[in-house]
Design an enzyme around this catalytic site. Structure first.
Site, PDB file in Angstrom:
ATOM      1  N   CYS A  91       2.782   0.076  -8.417  1.00 44.22           N
ATOM      2  CA  CYS A  91       3.832   0.633  -7.551  1.00 44.22           C
ATOM      3  C   CYS A  91       5.179   0.689  -8.240  1.00 44.22           C
ATOM      4  O   CYS A  91       5.907   1.677  -8.122  1.00 44.22           O
ATOM      5  CB  CYS A  91       3.933  -0.183  -6.262  1.00 44.22           C
ATOM      6  SG  CYS A  91       2.465  -0.093  -5.214  1.00 44.22           S
ATOM      7  N   GLU A  97       4.154  11.105  -5.781  1.00 45.17           N
ATOM      8  CA  GLU A  97       3.919   9.999  -6.712  1.00 45.17           C
ATOM      9  C   GLU A  97       2.517  10.130  -7.311  1.00 45.17           C
ATOM     10  O   GLU A  97       1.532  10.150  -6.587  1.00 45.17           O
ATOM     11  CB  GLU A  97       4.057   8.660  -5.981  1.00 45.17           C
ATOM     12  CG  GLU A  97       3.871   7.445  -6.866  1.00 45.17           C
ATOM     13  CD  GLU A  97       4.048   6.143  -6.110  1.00 45.17           C
ATOM     14  OE1 GLU A  97       4.098   5.084  -6.767  1.00 45.17           O
ATOM     15  OE2 GLU A  97       4.139   6.169  -4.861  1.00 45.17           O
ATOM     16  N   GLY A 122       0.812  -1.200   0.000  1.00 48.05           N
ATOM     17  CA  GLY A 122       0.000   0.000   0.000  1.00 48.05           C
ATOM     18  C   GLY A 122       0.848   1.254   0.000  1.00 48.05           C
ATOM     19  O   GLY A 122       2.021   1.233  -0.408  1.00 48.05           O
ATOM     20  N   SER A 123       0.261   2.330   0.490  1.00 46.33           N
ATOM     21  CA  SER A 123       0.949   3.618   0.484  1.00 46.33           C
ATOM     22  C   SER A 123       1.997   3.689   1.581  1.00 46.33           C
ATOM     23  O   SER A 123       1.958   2.930   2.562  1.00 46.33           O
ATOM     24  CB  SER A 123      -0.060   4.748   0.678  1.00 46.33           C
ATOM     25  OG  SER A 123      -0.598   4.719   1.995  1.00 46.33           O
ATOM     26  N   GLU A 147       5.428  -3.494   1.491  1.00 43.77           N
ATOM     27  CA  GLU A 147       5.778  -3.120   0.119  1.00 43.77           C
ATOM     28  C   GLU A 147       4.997  -1.855  -0.188  1.00 43.77           C
ATOM     29  O   GLU A 147       3.772  -1.894  -0.330  1.00 43.77           O
ATOM     30  CB  GLU A 147       5.444  -4.257  -0.841  1.00 43.77           C
ATOM     31  CG  GLU A 147       6.078  -4.080  -2.213  1.00 43.77           C
ATOM     32  CD  GLU A 147       5.141  -3.481  -3.229  1.00 43.77           C
ATOM     33  OE1 GLU A 147       5.232  -2.248  -3.449  1.00 43.77           O
ATOM     34  OE2 GLU A 147       4.326  -4.210  -3.796  1.00 43.77           O
TER      35      GLU A 147
END
Length: 481
Positions: free
Chosen positions: A287, A382, A231-232, A253
């Site tokens: 991602c 991002e 996730g973030s 991650e």
């Protein structure tokens, strides 16, 4: 068709204890297509209680039996491929062809984990390796952790639940899945198939609802042994902070904002092909996709010109149409956020060469954004959308400095012909991976996937996830002769 799906706790399909619901909206149509339970603390507490019992039962199964059951599950994935793919596409907007491929590749991914588990090496410490213990023999075994919570994102739901669930289960852990609230249905069906294959009812469960609330409840509970999350960065930091109270193992991650360095001797045909394949896929919501395109100034103008010509042929459309190349973002809110990020960049001096706007609903135009080194998007902002952010450079050292200026470091790519420059970039870039002659959107099933800096903790893939989902015990025979 509005479909209300339920959580699975203790093998039973259940609503939230207070009846709370979260609506599901198809991002391509903006129509309500279903609802899921918004779990309460009581629901989560029950799932954890059941998982503790499930761990005792499931961990007692021989490894060979766990593998046999999970191999049966991989066959069910393919039998139910179209249903799972449809859920993914309707929930988060992924192209249907991509959703199908995601399910099919997840079968291979699961089988890869099972093959590694069947021959995961342990160690025998040499007899007499210590002068004070000449008659002792020691060896290691791998034990499960206990109860594992898997927090799965919206962008690759079946792929990423496989990266977490199969290693956790094959190593003997009990599993509680928390899917993304905007894209939960494929994960719910996935857990149903695990139960159908023979995983005990309490060994795998799924609860749905608010991630911020549930993350805190899981992290605060001493009965949890591991939280694995994709996730973030913000979500990962919150989970790590809460989990630290009980020293839960965390596998995180997180964000990427990955760099793709295009050197002056790069083949521009390949550069354009890799840029579009890596950034338009999944509407830019991956991602490890390249988001910062660091292009040598001698070829930057031609690169942008060719890119504009190529993007003109890519028209966003119905994700269920086999000819569509660019799907919507996951939600209207996500598209609005991307538009705000573009405007923020323009305010900092960015030039929009192509696109730059939300078309309608959650659809977003493929976009070329040229910026300078002071722009936030070059460092830590991002953009999760089909936005190609371009910045020029003059020397290899300058390109590396720009790439390393972000607090992220998940993956990276570099394109060129000079092997010395390619290797210099690959060794100098601060990221968990560097792909030579490609963008950063590359992930092998056996690769130790994960990032530097704020891109996460731990590694996923092949034997590396199995090691994360287990713990080493040393057993010693003392004075055996």
């Amino acid at each position: 068709c509005i479909l209300r799906m339920k959580m699975i706790i203790g093998g039973k399909k259940v609503p939230a204890s207070d009846g709370g619901l979260i609506e599901l909206i198809n991002p391509a149509t903006q129509q309500v297509i279903g609802a899921i339970p918004n779990a309460t603390y009581e629901d989560v507490d029950l799932a954890i209680t059941n998982a503790c019992e499930g761990f005792r039962e499931w961990s007692a199964y021989p490894l060979s039996e766990r593998i046999k059951i999970l191999r049966r599950f991989t066959e069910l994935l393919i039998v139910n491929c179209e249903e799972l793919a449809t859920y993914i596409t309707e929930d988060m907007g992924k192209l249907l062809v991509e959703s199908r491929n995601c399910v099919i590749s997840s079968k291979t991914l699961a089988e890869t984990f099972l093959e590694h588990a069947a021959c995961l090496n342990t160690d025998v410490l040499p007899e007499g390796n210590h002068g004070k213990a000449p008659n002792d023999i020691s060896f290691t075994v791998r034990d499960p952790l206990g109860v594992v919570v898997a927090i799965v994102p919206f962008n690759w739901p079946v792929d990423l639940i496989t990266h977490k669930s199969i290693p956790a289960l094959v190593m003997g852990n009990a599993l509680i899945v928390k899917p993304a609230s905007v894209a939960p249905r494929a994960c719910i069906r996935y857990v149903e198939l695990l139960l159908e294959a023979g995983v005990p009812a309490n060994a795998v469960q799924i609860v749905t609802g608010s991630g911020s609330r549930m993350g805190k409840w899981f992290g605060d509970d001493p009965r949890i042994n591991c939280v694995t999350l994709t996730g973030s960065i913000e979500a990962g930091i919150d989970v790590a902070r809460i989990a630290a109270n009980h020293l839960h193992r965390t596998c995180l991650e997180l964000g990427g904002n990955d760099a793709f360095i295009i050197l002056d001797d790069a083949d521009l045909d390949i550069a354009i092909e890799e840029t579009i394949a890596g950034r338009i896929s999944n509407a830019g919501q991956t991602c490890c996709a390249s988001k910062r395109f660091i292009v040598h100034n001698s070829i930057k103008s031609e690169y942008i010109s060719r890119l504009k010509a190529a993007l003109k042929d890519i028209v966003p459309g119905d994700p269920k149409n086999e000819s569509t190349q660019c799907a919507p973002l996951v939600s209207l809110e996500a598209a609005i956020d991307a538009e705000k990020q573009i405007q923020h960049s323009i305010n900092q001096g960015a030039i929009v060469h192509f696109g730059g706007k939300r078309i309608h609903g959650a659809y977003f135009e493929p976009t070329i954004l040229e910026v300078d080194s002071d722009a936030d998007v070059i460092h830590d902002m991002e953009i999760f959308a089909p936005v190609i952010t371009v910045i020029g450079f003059d020397t290899v050292d300058e390109a590396i400095e720009i790439a390393n200026s972000s607090h992220c470091g998940l993956s990276s790519g570099v394109l060129g012909k000079n092997i010395f420059n390619l290797m210099k970039v690959a060794r100098s870039i601060q990221a968990g991976a560097c792909v030579i002659n490609s963008s950063s959107l590359y992930r092998l099933m056996d690769q130790p996937f994960g990032g530097y800096k704020k891109s996460g903790l731990g590694r996923e893939g092949g034997k590396y996830t199995l090691e994360e989902m287990s713990q080493i015990k040393t057993i010693t025979f003392k004075k055996i002769y």
